[in-house]
Design a protein around this motif. Structure first.
Motif, PDB file in Angstrom:
ATOM      1  N   GLU A   1      -8.743 -62.264 -35.705  1.00  0.00           N
ATOM      2  CA  GLU A   1      -9.423 -61.756 -36.890  1.00  0.00           C
ATOM      3  C   GLU A   1     -10.149 -60.451 -36.574  1.00  0.00           C
ATOM      4  O   GLU A   1     -10.057 -59.468 -37.322  1.00  0.00           O
ATOM      5  CB  GLU A   1     -10.419 -62.810 -37.376  1.00  0.00           C
ATOM      6  N   ALA A   2     -10.858 -60.436 -35.449  1.00  0.00           N
ATOM      7  CA  ALA A   2     -11.588 -59.235 -35.057  1.00  0.00           C
ATOM      8  C   ALA A   2     -10.642 -58.092 -34.697  1.00  0.00           C
ATOM      9  O   ALA A   2     -10.872 -56.937 -35.079  1.00  0.00           O
ATOM     10  CB  ALA A   2     -12.500 -59.552 -33.869  1.00  0.00           C
ATOM     11  N   PHE A   3      -9.580 -58.415 -33.984  1.00  0.00           N
ATOM     12  CA  PHE A   3      -8.641 -57.390 -33.526  1.00  0.00           C
ATOM     13  C   PHE A   3      -7.802 -56.828 -34.660  1.00  0.00           C
ATOM     14  O   PHE A   3      -7.736 -55.612 -34.864  1.00  0.00           O
ATOM     15  CB  PHE A   3      -7.737 -57.992 -32.447  1.00  0.00           C
ATOM     16  N   ARG A   4      -7.189 -57.699 -35.419  1.00  0.00           N
ATOM     17  CA  ARG A   4      -6.237 -57.246 -36.442  1.00  0.00           C
ATOM     18  C   ARG A   4      -6.918 -56.548 -37.625  1.00  0.00           C
ATOM     19  O   ARG A   4      -6.285 -55.746 -38.307  1.00  0.00           O
ATOM     20  CB  ARG A   4      -5.403 -58.427 -36.935  1.00  0.00           C
ATOM     21  N   ASN A   5      -8.179 -56.827 -37.840  1.00  0.00           N
ATOM     22  CA  ASN A   5      -8.863 -56.198 -38.964  1.00  0.00           C
ATOM     23  C   ASN A   5      -9.635 -54.947 -38.575  1.00  0.00           C
ATOM     24  O   ASN A   5     -10.316 -54.364 -39.422  1.00  0.00           O
ATOM     25  CB  ASN A   5      -9.799 -57.206 -39.632  1.00  0.00           C
ATOM     26  N   ALA A   6      -9.507 -54.521 -37.319  1.00  0.00           N
ATOM     27  CA  ALA A   6     -10.241 -53.329 -36.888  1.00  0.00           C
ATOM     28  C   ALA A   6      -9.386 -52.328 -36.108  1.00  0.00           C
ATOM     29  O   ALA A   6      -9.598 -51.127 -36.230  1.00  0.00           O
ATOM     30  CB  ALA A   6     -11.448 -53.741 -36.035  1.00  0.00           C
ATOM     31  N   HIS A   7      -8.435 -52.811 -35.320  1.00  0.00           N
ATOM     32  CA  HIS A   7      -7.688 -51.905 -34.448  1.00  0.00           C
ATOM     33  C   HIS A   7      -6.738 -51.025 -35.267  1.00  0.00           C
ATOM     34  O   HIS A   7      -6.019 -51.524 -36.133  1.00  0.00           O
ATOM     35  CB  HIS A   7      -6.894 -52.705 -33.419  1.00  0.00           C
ATOM     36  N   PRO A   8      -6.715 -49.715 -34.980  1.00  0.00           N
ATOM     37  CA  PRO A   8      -5.839 -48.806 -35.741  1.00  0.00           C
ATOM     38  C   PRO A   8      -4.362 -49.195 -35.697  1.00  0.00           C
ATOM     39  O   PRO A   8      -3.631 -48.994 -36.672  1.00  0.00           O
ATOM     40  CB  PRO A   8      -6.072 -47.452 -35.066  1.00  0.00           C
ATOM     41  N   ALA A   9      -3.921 -49.762 -34.576  1.00  0.00           N
ATOM     42  CA  ALA A   9      -2.511 -50.142 -34.454  1.00  0.00           C
ATOM     43  C   ALA A   9      -2.135 -51.278 -35.394  1.00  0.00           C
ATOM     44  O   ALA A   9      -0.953 -51.491 -35.670  1.00  0.00           O
ATOM     45  CB  ALA A   9      -2.198 -50.536 -33.016  1.00  0.00           C
ATOM     46  N   MET A  10      -3.133 -52.007 -35.896  1.00  0.00           N
ATOM     47  CA  MET A  10      -2.882 -53.138 -36.776  1.00  0.00           C
ATOM     48  C   MET A  10      -3.059 -52.771 -38.253  1.00  0.00           C
ATOM     49  O   MET A  10      -3.057 -53.652 -39.119  1.00  0.00           O
ATOM     50  CB  MET A  10      -3.817 -54.302 -36.420  1.00  0.00           C
ATOM     51  N   LYS A  11      -3.210 -51.497 -38.554  1.00  0.00           N
ATOM     52  CA  LYS A  11      -3.372 -51.086 -39.946  1.00  0.00           C
ATOM     53  C   LYS A  11      -2.174 -51.547 -40.778  1.00  0.00           C
ATOM     54  O   LYS A  11      -1.027 -51.287 -40.446  1.00  0.00           O
ATOM     55  CB  LYS A  11      -3.506 -49.558 -40.032  1.00  0.00           C
ATOM     56  N   GLY A  12      -2.466 -52.261 -41.844  1.00  0.00           N
ATOM     57  CA  GLY A  12      -1.410 -52.814 -42.689  1.00  0.00           C
ATOM     58  C   GLY A  12      -0.760 -54.063 -42.129  1.00  0.00           C
ATOM     59  O   GLY A  12       0.163 -54.613 -42.743  1.00  0.00           O
ATOM     60  N   ARG A  13      -1.234 -54.539 -40.966  1.00  0.00           N
ATOM     61  CA  ARG A  13      -0.645 -55.720 -40.317  1.00  0.00           C
ATOM     62  C   ARG A  13      -1.758 -56.692 -39.919  1.00  0.00           C
ATOM     63  O   ARG A  13      -1.844 -57.157 -38.794  1.00  0.00           O
ATOM     64  CB  ARG A  13       0.144 -55.301 -39.064  1.00  0.00           C
ATOM     65  N   ALA A  14      -2.641 -56.984 -40.900  1.00  0.00           N
ATOM     66  CA  ALA A  14      -3.827 -57.782 -40.601  1.00  0.00           C
ATOM     67  C   ALA A  14      -3.509 -59.227 -40.229  1.00  0.00           C
ATOM     68  O   ALA A  14      -4.353 -59.909 -39.643  1.00  0.00           O
ATOM     69  CB  ALA A  14      -4.793 -57.749 -41.779  1.00  0.00           C
ATOM     70  N   LEU A  15      -2.313 -59.692 -40.560  1.00  0.00           N
ATOM     71  CA  LEU A  15      -1.871 -61.024 -40.157  1.00  0.00           C
ATOM     72  C   LEU A  15      -0.457 -60.924 -39.602  1.00  0.00           C
ATOM     73  O   LEU A  15       0.339 -60.096 -40.065  1.00  0.00           O
ATOM     74  CB  LEU A  15      -1.890 -61.997 -41.341  1.00  0.00           C
ATOM     75  N   PRO A  16      -0.117 -61.760 -38.616  1.00  0.00           N
ATOM     76  CA  PRO A  16       1.264 -61.766 -38.130  1.00  0.00           C
ATOM     77  C   PRO A  16       2.196 -62.329 -39.199  1.00  0.00           C
ATOM     78  O   PRO A  16       1.756 -63.035 -40.113  1.00  0.00           O
ATOM     79  CB  PRO A  16       1.205 -62.678 -36.905  1.00  0.00           C
ATOM     80  N   GLY A  17       3.474 -62.014 -39.066  1.00  0.00           N
ATOM     81  CA  GLY A  17       4.442 -62.540 -40.017  1.00  0.00           C
ATOM     82  C   GLY A  17       5.101 -61.446 -40.824  1.00  0.00           C
ATOM     83  O   GLY A  17       4.948 -60.253 -40.534  1.00  0.00           O
ATOM     84  N   PRO A  18       5.826 -61.816 -41.849  1.00  0.00           N
ATOM     85  CA  PRO A  18       6.633 -60.848 -42.589  1.00  0.00           C
ATOM     86  C   PRO A  18       5.858 -60.004 -43.591  1.00  0.00           C
ATOM     87  O   PRO A  18       6.372 -58.999 -44.085  1.00  0.00           O
ATOM     88  CB  PRO A  18       7.655 -61.731 -43.309  1.00  0.00           C
ATOM     89  N   LEU A  19       4.614 -60.398 -43.934  1.00  0.00           N
ATOM     90  CA  LEU A  19       3.869 -59.690 -44.966  1.00  0.00           C
ATOM     91  C   LEU A  19       3.056 -58.533 -44.396  1.00  0.00           C
ATOM     92  O   LEU A  19       2.472 -58.641 -43.311  1.00  0.00           O
ATOM     93  CB  LEU A  19       2.923 -60.654 -45.689  1.00  0.00           C
ATOM     94  N   ASP A  20       2.982 -57.435 -45.140  1.00  0.00           N
ATOM     95  CA  ASP A  20       2.102 -56.318 -44.803  1.00  0.00           C
ATOM     96  C   ASP A  20       0.787 -56.521 -45.546  1.00  0.00           C
ATOM     97  O   ASP A  20       0.750 -56.492 -46.776  1.00  0.00           O
ATOM     98  CB  ASP A  20       2.742 -54.988 -45.207  1.00  0.00           C
ATOM     99  N   LEU A  21      -0.295 -56.729 -44.807  1.00  0.00           N
ATOM    100  CA  LEU A  21      -1.584 -57.028 -45.409  1.00  0.00           C
ATOM    101  C   LEU A  21      -2.646 -56.069 -44.884  1.00  0.00           C
ATOM    102  O   LEU A  21      -2.692 -55.764 -43.693  1.00  0.00           O
ATOM    103  CB  LEU A  21      -1.991 -58.471 -45.098  1.00  0.00           C
ATOM    104  N   ASP A  22      -3.505 -55.599 -45.787  1.00  0.00           N
ATOM    105  CA  ASP A  22      -4.531 -54.628 -45.423  1.00  0.00           C
ATOM    106  C   ASP A  22      -5.615 -55.252 -44.552  1.00  0.00           C
ATOM    107  O   ASP A  22      -5.903 -56.457 -44.655  1.00  0.00           O
ATOM    108  CB  ASP A  22      -5.188 -54.052 -46.685  1.00  0.00           C
ATOM    109  N   GLN A  23      -6.230 -54.411 -43.728  1.00  0.00           N
ATOM    110  CA  GLN A  23      -7.364 -54.841 -42.925  1.00  0.00           C
ATOM    111  C   GLN A  23      -8.598 -55.021 -43.803  1.00  0.00           C
ATOM    112  O   GLN A  23      -8.778 -54.311 -44.805  1.00  0.00           O
ATOM    113  CB  GLN A  23      -7.655 -53.811 -41.831  1.00  0.00           C
TER     114      GLN A  23
END
Length: 209
Positions: A110-132
């Motif tokens: 939760e902390a990593f995917r909602n803050a790291h620039p590399a995870m922009k648009g990929r806040a959750l793993p899986g097929p969906l693109d989700l915003d941070q």
């Protein structure tokens, strides 16, 4: 059997350690999450959820969750036992593994995917693109810190999470506490039992794989 791995990600690392602790040699195929290979059509045909790890069983069935992979391999290769040696221990392993996943792994992710620039648009793993969501990153940091305190308290009274032997629960908790480096969190000086446990596990040959 075929094992689909990603050498840089924490979840497949858990399965990789479990396989090594069992002394098994399984055909392995590397899938690069960094390059988005988990979302390629060829891999989606194997696992439509676009997550790793994946184990193709001897019967050709697909297992895409760590607990499922561990359960299957333990049933095939019961020694050394990593899911508990008796009913009481099995219950402890299942409980602490779930705690490590829910209160540790999810918090750090939760902390990593909602803050790291590399995870922009990929806040959750899986097929969906989700915003941070920045607020979730802040919450994740607090939850991860609480998880470290929980581990310190448990390890002050037990050499391993589920009791007196190394199990799947230790694999799960170790991988997530180690991965917490991506959110700049490490065991503190005032968490000596957590630090000693982490050092003890880091010396196991399977951990370095």
């Amino acid at each position: 059997m075929i094992f689909y791995d990603c050498s840089t990600a924490p979840s497949p690392r858990r399965a990789r350690i479990f396989i090594a602790e069992k002394g098994l040699e399984i055909e392995t195929r590397e899938i690069s999450i960094a390059q988005g290979e988990q979302r390629a059509p060829d891999f989606l045909a194997i696992n439509p959820r676009a997550t790793l790890p994946v184990l193709i069983t001897e019967a050709g069935h697909t297992l895409s969750e760590n607990v499922a992979i561990a359960t299957y391999l333990e049933a095939l290769h019961p020694e050394p036992p990593l899911l508990g040696r008796n009913p009481e221990e099995k219950g402890q392993v299942a409980m602490w593994n779930a705690i490590a996943e829910g209160q540790g792994g999810m918090a750090i992710a939760e902390a990593f995917r909602n803050a790291h620039p590399a995870m922009k648009g990929r806040a959750l793993p899986g097929p969906l693109d989700l915003d941070q969501i920045p607020e979730l990153a802040e919450r994740g940091l607090k939850r991860a810190a609480a998880f470290f305190e929980l581990l310190e308290a448990r390890l002050a009274e037990s050499p391993y999470l589920a009791g007196d032997v190394f199990t799947l629960a230790d694999i799960t908790a170790y991988v997530f506490t180690d991965f917490a480096r991506v959110i700049k969190m490490r065991p503190r000086e005032d968490q000596p039992h957590l630090r000693a446990w982490a050092e003890k596990l880091a010396a196991r040959p399977s951990i370095s794989l």
